[in-house]
Design a protein around this motif. Structure first.
Motif, short mmCIF file in Angstrom:
data_model
loop_
_atom_site.label_atom_id
_atom_site.label_comp_id
_atom_site.label_asym_id
_atom_site.label_seq_id
_atom_site.Cartn_x
_atom_site.Cartn_y
_atom_site.Cartn_z
N ASP A 1 0.84 -1.19 0.00
CA ASP A 1 0.00 0.00 0.00
C ASP A 1 0.88 1.25 0.00
N PRO A 2 0.81 2.10 -1.04
CA PRO A 2 1.70 3.26 -1.12
C PRO A 2 1.49 4.27 0.00
N LEU A 3 0.29 4.36 0.55
CA LEU A 3 0.08 5.28 1.67
C LEU A 3 0.75 4.75 2.94
N PRO B 1 6.99 -3.86 -2.66
CA PRO B 1 7.06 -4.60 -3.92
C PRO B 1 6.10 -4.01 -4.95
N VAL B 2 6.50 -4.03 -6.21
CA VAL B 2 5.63 -3.54 -7.28
C VAL B 2 5.58 -4.54 -8.44
N ASP B 3 4.41 -4.66 -9.01
CA ASP B 3 4.18 -5.39 -10.24
C ASP B 3 3.07 -4.61 -10.93
N PHE B 4 3.45 -3.72 -11.83
CA PHE B 4 2.51 -2.76 -12.39
C PHE B 4 1.34 -3.42 -13.11
N ASP B 5 1.58 -4.53 -13.80
CA ASP B 5 0.48 -5.22 -14.47
C ASP B 5 -0.55 -5.72 -13.46
N ALA B 6 -0.08 -6.32 -12.38
CA ALA B 6 -0.99 -6.84 -11.35
C ALA B 6 -1.70 -5.69 -10.62
N ILE B 7 -0.98 -4.62 -10.35
CA ILE B 7 -1.60 -3.48 -9.67
C ILE B 7 -2.74 -2.92 -10.51
N LYS C 1 -8.40 -6.62 0.30
CA LYS C 1 -8.46 -6.72 -1.15
C LYS C 1 -7.19 -6.17 -1.82
N ASN C 2 -6.07 -6.28 -1.15
CA ASN C 2 -4.85 -5.72 -1.75
C ASN C 2 -4.38 -6.56 -2.92
N TRP C 3 -3.75 -5.91 -3.84
CA TRP C 3 -3.35 -6.54 -5.11
C TRP C 3 -2.33 -7.65 -4.91
N MET C 4 -1.42 -7.48 -3.97
CA MET C 4 -0.32 -8.44 -3.82
C MET C 4 -0.81 -9.81 -3.36
N VAL C 5 -1.68 -9.84 -2.37
CA VAL C 5 -2.20 -11.11 -1.87
C VAL C 5 -2.98 -11.82 -2.98
N ARG C 6 -3.79 -11.08 -3.69
CA ARG C 6 -4.59 -11.68 -4.77
C ARG C 6 -3.69 -12.22 -5.88
N ASP C 7 -2.62 -11.48 -6.21
CA ASP C 7 -1.70 -11.93 -7.26
C ASP C 7 -0.90 -13.15 -6.81
N LEU C 8 -0.44 -13.16 -5.57
CA LEU C 8 0.28 -14.33 -5.05
C LEU C 8 -0.61 -15.56 -5.05
N GLN C 9 -1.85 -15.39 -4.62
CA GLN C 9 -2.78 -16.53 -4.61
C GLN C 9 -3.04 -17.04 -6.03
N GLU C 10 -3.15 -16.13 -6.97
CA GLU C 10 -3.37 -16.54 -8.36
C GLU C 10 -2.17 -17.34 -8.89
N MET D 1 -3.85 4.53 5.07
CA MET D 1 -3.86 3.25 4.40
C MET D 1 -5.21 3.09 3.70
N HIS D 2 -5.20 2.35 2.59
CA HIS D 2 -6.45 2.00 1.92
C HIS D 2 -7.04 0.79 2.63
N GLY D 3 -8.23 0.87 3.16
CA GLY D 3 -8.87 -0.27 3.79
C GLY D 3 -8.43 -0.51 5.22
N VAL D 4 -8.94 -1.59 5.80
CA VAL D 4 -8.63 -1.97 7.17
C VAL D 4 -7.40 -2.88 7.16
N PRO D 5 -6.40 -2.60 8.00
CA PRO D 5 -5.16 -3.39 7.99
C PRO D 5 -5.38 -4.86 8.35
N LYS D 6 -4.70 -5.71 7.60
CA LYS D 6 -4.68 -7.14 7.87
C LYS D 6 -3.26 -7.64 7.69
N PHE D 7 -2.95 -8.72 8.38
CA PHE D 7 -1.62 -9.32 8.29
C PHE D 7 -1.73 -10.66 7.58
N TYR D 8 -0.74 -10.93 6.75
CA TYR D 8 -0.68 -12.19 6.02
C TYR D 8 0.72 -12.77 6.19
#
Length: 178
Positions: free
Chosen positions: A41-43, A63-69, A114-123, A147-154
């Motif tokens: 999350d950039p914020l 970490p960044v992956d512009f296509d996934a973001i 709903k962050n992009w990184m978790v969804r991309d890793l799961q995919e 931060m965007h959304g409510v913080p969660k830890f993975y």
């Protein structure tokens, strides 16, 4: 009376945000045993870099992956701004996701549901497990969001660690750098 009421409410919101941020920091202090901390999350990455204790802030990675973001979030402007200033203005490691995963084992992700990184890793079938921690930090996205959304830890694993103990042990689909 109006100005006093308005300023009191805004001051209260800022205090709630500060308390929410430190709740996240306190939880992270107890779960991250010298593991890298990925903050997609950039914020939050900038807030964390500035206000978290040095022992935690020194372990964060953006970490960044512009296509996934773009695919999962729809736009990547804040991430591109961080990428552009990665070697000069910002003092946090800003790295391609593929490189980060190839160089790391187990790590912690601080993101929202709903962050992009978790969804991309799961995919890509990387082991990612949400940690059952209620941060009670809903106000972090308030008046001027930290931060965007409510913080969660993975808890997640990169290429340098076996999947045992994390998620399902399936074959991962490796990320490739550009």
């Amino acid at each position: 009376a109006w100005v006093t009421t308005r300023e009191s409410i805004i001051g209260y919101w800022y205090t709630e945000q500060k308390q929410s941020f430190y709740k996240v920091v306190n939880h992270l202090s107890t779960i991250a045993d010298n593991q890298p901390i990925a903050i997609p999350d950039p914020l939050m990455v900038l807030t964390f870099q500035r206000y978290a204790p040095r022992s935690l802030a020194s372990r964060i990675v953006f970490p960044v992956d512009f296509d996934a973001i773009r695919r999962f979030r729809g736009e990547d402007s804040p991430d591109r701004n961080l990428w552009t200033g990665r070697d000069s203005y910002y003092h946090v490691p800003i790295v391609p996701l593929a490189d980060f995963l190839q160089q790391t084992g187990h790590f912690i992700i601080l993101g929202h549901d709903k962050n992009w990184m978790v969804r991309d890793l799961q995919e890509h079938r990387y082991p990612v497990d949400e940690m059952p921690i209620d941060t009670r930090a809903g106000a972090i996205g308030g008046f001027t969001p930290l931060m965007h959304g409510v913080p969660k830890f993975y808890e997640a694993s990169g290429n340098r660690s076996p999947a045992s103990g994390y998620g399902q042990s399936t074959t991962i689909i490796p990320f490739h750098g550009e």
